[in-house]
Scaffold this motif. Structure first.
Motif, PDB file in Angstrom:
ATOM      1  N   LEU A 179       0.831  -1.201   0.000  1.00  0.00           N
ATOM      2  CA  LEU A 179       0.000   0.000   0.000  1.00  0.00           C
ATOM      3  C   LEU A 179       0.865   1.251   0.000  1.00  0.00           C
ATOM      4  O   LEU A 179       1.967   1.269   0.566  1.00  0.00           O
ATOM      5  N   ASN A 180       0.336   2.292  -0.635  1.00  0.00           N
ATOM      6  CA  ASN A 180       1.027   3.570  -0.749  1.00  0.00           C
ATOM      7  C   ASN A 180       0.996   4.308   0.586  1.00  0.00           C
ATOM      8  O   ASN A 180      -0.060   4.423   1.219  1.00  0.00           O
ATOM      9  N   GLU A 181       2.133   4.829   1.016  1.00  0.00           N
ATOM     10  CA  GLU A 181       2.238   5.476   2.323  1.00  0.00           C
ATOM     11  C   GLU A 181       1.550   6.841   2.361  1.00  0.00           C
ATOM     12  O   GLU A 181       1.360   7.406   3.442  1.00  0.00           O
ATOM     13  N   ASN A 182       1.184   7.396   1.197  1.00  0.00           N
ATOM     14  CA  ASN A 182       0.629   8.752   1.143  1.00  0.00           C
ATOM     15  C   ASN A 182      -0.882   8.784   0.928  1.00  0.00           C
ATOM     16  O   ASN A 182      -1.456   9.849   0.728  1.00  0.00           O
ATOM     17  N   ILE A 183      -1.534   7.613   0.973  1.00  0.00           N
ATOM     18  CA  ILE A 183      -2.966   7.524   0.718  1.00  0.00           C
ATOM     19  C   ILE A 183      -3.671   6.972   1.954  1.00  0.00           C
ATOM     20  O   ILE A 183      -3.113   6.147   2.677  1.00  0.00           O
ATOM     21  N   TYR A 184      -4.901   7.425   2.193  1.00  0.00           N
ATOM     22  CA  TYR A 184      -5.708   6.907   3.286  1.00  0.00           C
ATOM     23  C   TYR A 184      -6.498   5.689   2.806  1.00  0.00           C
ATOM     24  O   TYR A 184      -6.979   5.647   1.671  1.00  0.00           O
ATOM     25  N   TYR A 185      -6.646   4.701   3.713  1.00  0.00           N
ATOM     26  CA  TYR A 185      -7.309   3.451   3.340  1.00  0.00           C
ATOM     27  C   TYR A 185      -8.418   3.094   4.327  1.00  0.00           C
ATOM     28  O   TYR A 185      -8.259   3.253   5.548  1.00  0.00           O
ATOM     29  N   ASN A 186      -9.506   2.586   3.782  1.00  0.00           N
ATOM     30  CA  ASN A 186     -10.495   1.832   4.534  1.00  0.00           C
ATOM     31  C   ASN A 186     -10.347   0.382   4.085  1.00  0.00           C
ATOM     32  O   ASN A 186     -10.491   0.090   2.887  1.00  0.00           O
ATOM     33  N   TYR A 187     -10.040  -0.492   5.026  1.00  0.00           N
ATOM     34  CA  TYR A 187      -9.674  -1.861   4.641  1.00  0.00           C
ATOM     35  C   TYR A 187     -10.637  -2.872   5.266  1.00  0.00           C
ATOM     36  O   TYR A 187     -10.951  -2.807   6.458  1.00  0.00           O
ATOM     37  N   ARG A 188     -11.091  -3.818   4.444  1.00  0.00           N
ATOM     38  CA  ARG A 188     -11.952  -4.905   4.913  1.00  0.00           C
ATOM     39  C   ARG A 188     -11.330  -6.232   4.489  1.00  0.00           C
ATOM     40  O   ARG A 188     -10.977  -6.422   3.321  1.00  0.00           O
ATOM     41  N   ALA A 189     -11.214  -7.154   5.455  1.00  0.00           N
ATOM     42  CA  ALA A 189     -10.598  -8.457   5.171  1.00  0.00           C
ATOM     43  C   ALA A 189     -11.516  -9.577   5.637  1.00  0.00           C
ATOM     44  O   ALA A 189     -12.070  -9.514   6.736  1.00  0.00           O
ATOM     45  N   GLU A 190     -11.661 -10.589   4.778  1.00  0.00           N
ATOM     46  CA  GLU A 190     -12.344 -11.832   5.158  1.00  0.00           C
ATOM     47  C   GLU A 190     -11.348 -12.962   4.985  1.00  0.00           C
ATOM     48  O   GLU A 190     -10.794 -13.158   3.899  1.00  0.00           O
ATOM     49  N   LEU A 191     -11.134 -13.714   6.079  1.00  0.00           N
ATOM     50  CA  LEU A 191     -10.129 -14.775   6.093  1.00  0.00           C
ATOM     51  C   LEU A 191     -10.788 -16.089   6.459  1.00  0.00           C
ATOM     52  O   LEU A 191     -11.500 -16.171   7.455  1.00  0.00           O
ATOM     53  N   ASN A 192     -10.524 -17.097   5.659  1.00  0.00           N
ATOM     54  CA  ASN A 192     -11.054 -18.427   5.941  1.00  0.00           C
ATOM     55  C   ASN A 192      -9.897 -19.424   5.924  1.00  0.00           C
ATOM     56  O   ASN A 192      -9.304 -19.676   4.873  1.00  0.00           O
ATOM     57  N   VAL A 193      -9.563 -19.968   7.096  1.00  0.00           N
ATOM     58  CA  VAL A 193      -8.454 -20.921   7.257  1.00  0.00           C
ATOM     59  C   VAL A 193      -7.192 -20.348   6.609  1.00  0.00           C
ATOM     60  O   VAL A 193      -6.563 -20.961   5.737  1.00  0.00           O
ATOM     61  N   SER A 194      -6.819 -19.161   7.019  1.00  0.00           N
ATOM     62  CA  SER A 194      -5.683 -18.458   6.417  1.00  0.00           C
ATOM     63  C   SER A 194      -4.756 -17.909   7.492  1.00  0.00           C
ATOM     64  O   SER A 194      -5.075 -17.907   8.676  1.00  0.00           O
ATOM     65  N   THR A 195      -3.596 -17.453   7.025  1.00  0.00           N
ATOM     66  CA  THR A 195      -2.620 -16.797   7.885  1.00  0.00           C
ATOM     67  C   THR A 195      -2.419 -15.384   7.360  1.00  0.00           C
ATOM     68  O   THR A 195      -2.150 -15.202   6.163  1.00  0.00           O
ATOM     69  N   ALA A 196      -2.552 -14.394   8.244  1.00  0.00           N
ATOM     70  CA  ALA A 196      -2.454 -13.001   7.794  1.00  0.00           C
ATOM     71  C   ALA A 196      -1.493 -12.221   8.665  1.00  0.00           C
ATOM     72  O   ALA A 196      -1.485 -12.373   9.896  1.00  0.00           O
ATOM     73  N   PHE A 197      -0.691 -11.379   8.014  1.00  0.00           N
ATOM     74  CA  PHE A 197       0.231 -10.476   8.712  1.00  0.00           C
ATOM     75  C   PHE A 197      -0.049  -9.073   8.184  1.00  0.00           C
ATOM     76  O   PHE A 197       0.268  -8.753   7.035  1.00  0.00           O
ATOM     77  N   PHE A 198      -0.663  -8.234   9.040  1.00  0.00           N
ATOM     78  CA  PHE A 198      -1.035  -6.878   8.653  1.00  0.00           C
ATOM     79  C   PHE A 198      -0.078  -5.888   9.323  1.00  0.00           C
ATOM     80  O   PHE A 198      -0.232  -5.567  10.501  1.00  0.00           O
ATOM     81  N   ASP A 199       0.892  -5.416   8.574  1.00  0.00           N
ATOM     82  CA  ASP A 199       1.841  -4.431   9.085  1.00  0.00           C
ATOM     83  C   ASP A 199       1.388  -3.052   8.600  1.00  0.00           C
ATOM     84  O   ASP A 199       1.691  -2.636   7.478  1.00  0.00           O
TER      85      ASP A 199
END
Length: 313
Positions: free
Chosen positions: A192-212
């Motif tokens: 993701l671009n460091e200069n833009i604002y984000y609204n983020y939605r995630a759906e995870l099913n039997v997954s591994t996620a790393f949100f930095d």
């Protein structure tokens, strides 16, 4: 399947030969029938490369030689049974000597790298990811577009697609309904671009996620998780509201030193670790750096049989 057919046919042969004293069975005809079955199964050894197919191949050759009377003496039924057993013993021995393995199967993989959306207007982007059995990473990067997606996908197992317009990007990676294999996890990284604002939605099913999200300007983050493992690092550039709906998942919150956490939780937890946090009268938890922190992450969690851990980094 071939093995089950062989066992059924062999059982019928033994039953008829012993009980009816071969009165209803032509031994030569039955032997030829089994020759075809064992050779048909054994020839798949060159594709499957396992003990069962090698044993079938060896015994099928023995039956073929006996059917055409190429041995010095004709073999009776019980001698053939012993030779069948010996064939599979020899196959096991060959496995130990030569390490019989299945050949490497070519995997129909796609390596995807795209910049989205091509025509971006404004300074806020709505981003969503909906993934099954995937390893998903969200990270920041100095890119020109709002989103850069990199993915390694097995096309035989997953259906991967992207949808976008001038202010929205949706990423999907779903298991195909027709797939019966135990899948290897897909690997998806979203920069993701460091200069833009984000609204983020995630759906995870039997997954591994790393949100930095440390270098990302996030306004709202919504995560729905089923049987997944999530690691979340809140933004160090803006106050963030994070809503998590978790079912049988593991959630690990890593707090930078300059980010405070206000945690509101409802539901069941089978384990929780709220280090350096205290509970207020309204039932919410607040980190002990709240008064001096530059930004605050407001975390709302609704969970069922989940694991929650909060730590400082």
């Amino acid at each position: 399947m071939e093995g089950r057919i062989i066992l059924i046919a062999l059982g019928i042969l033994i039953f008829l030969s012993v009980i009816f004293n071969e009165f209803l069975v032509s031994f030569n005809l039955i032997e030829f029938f089994f020759t075809v079955i064992f050779l048909g199964s054994g020839l798949t050894f060159f594709r499957k490369r396992n003990v069962g197919t090698l044993g079938s191949l060896i015994f099928g050759i023995i039956l073929l030689l006996d059917t055409f009377q190429l041995f010095p003496t004709s073999l009776n039924f019980w001698e053939l049974v012993l030779l069948m057993i010996a064939s599979y013993i020899i196959a096991v021995g060959f496995k130990g000597l030569f390490h019989i393995r299945k050949p490497h199967l070519k995997i129909n993989k796609s390596i995807i790298s795209e910049n989205l959306p091509p025509k971006f207007t404004g300074n806020i982007l709505d981003l969503s990811t909906d993934v099954d059995w995937s390893s998903l990473n969200i990270d920041s990067s100095k890119i020109d577009t709002p989103v850069k997606v990199k993915a390694v996908i097995d096309n035989d197992i997953y259906s991967f697609r992207q949808e976008h317009d001038t202010s929205k990007v949706d990423i999907f990676n779903k298991l195909k309904i027709s797939n019966v294999k135990v899948p290897e996890r897909a690997k998806i990284t979203v920069y993701l671009n460091e200069n833009i604002y984000y609204n983020y939605r995630a759906e995870l099913n039997v997954s591994t996620a790393f949100f930095d999200l440390r270098q990302i300007k996030t306004r709202e983050v919504r995560i729905k998780s089923t049987a997944s493992k999530i690691t979340l690092i809140p933004s160090q550039k803006d106050n963030t509201s994070v809503d998590v709906d978790s079912e049988v998942s593991s959630i690990n919150i890593k707090l930078p030193q300059d980010v405070a956490l206000v945690l509101n939780h409802i539901g069941d937890l089978n384990f929780k670790n709220f280090g350096r946090m205290y509970q207020r009268e309204d039932g919410t938890y607040v980190s002990d750096n709240f008064s001096e922190a530059s930004y605050t992450c407001y975390l709302n969690i609704s969970s069922e049989i989940s694991h929650l851990n909060v730590e400082f980094i």
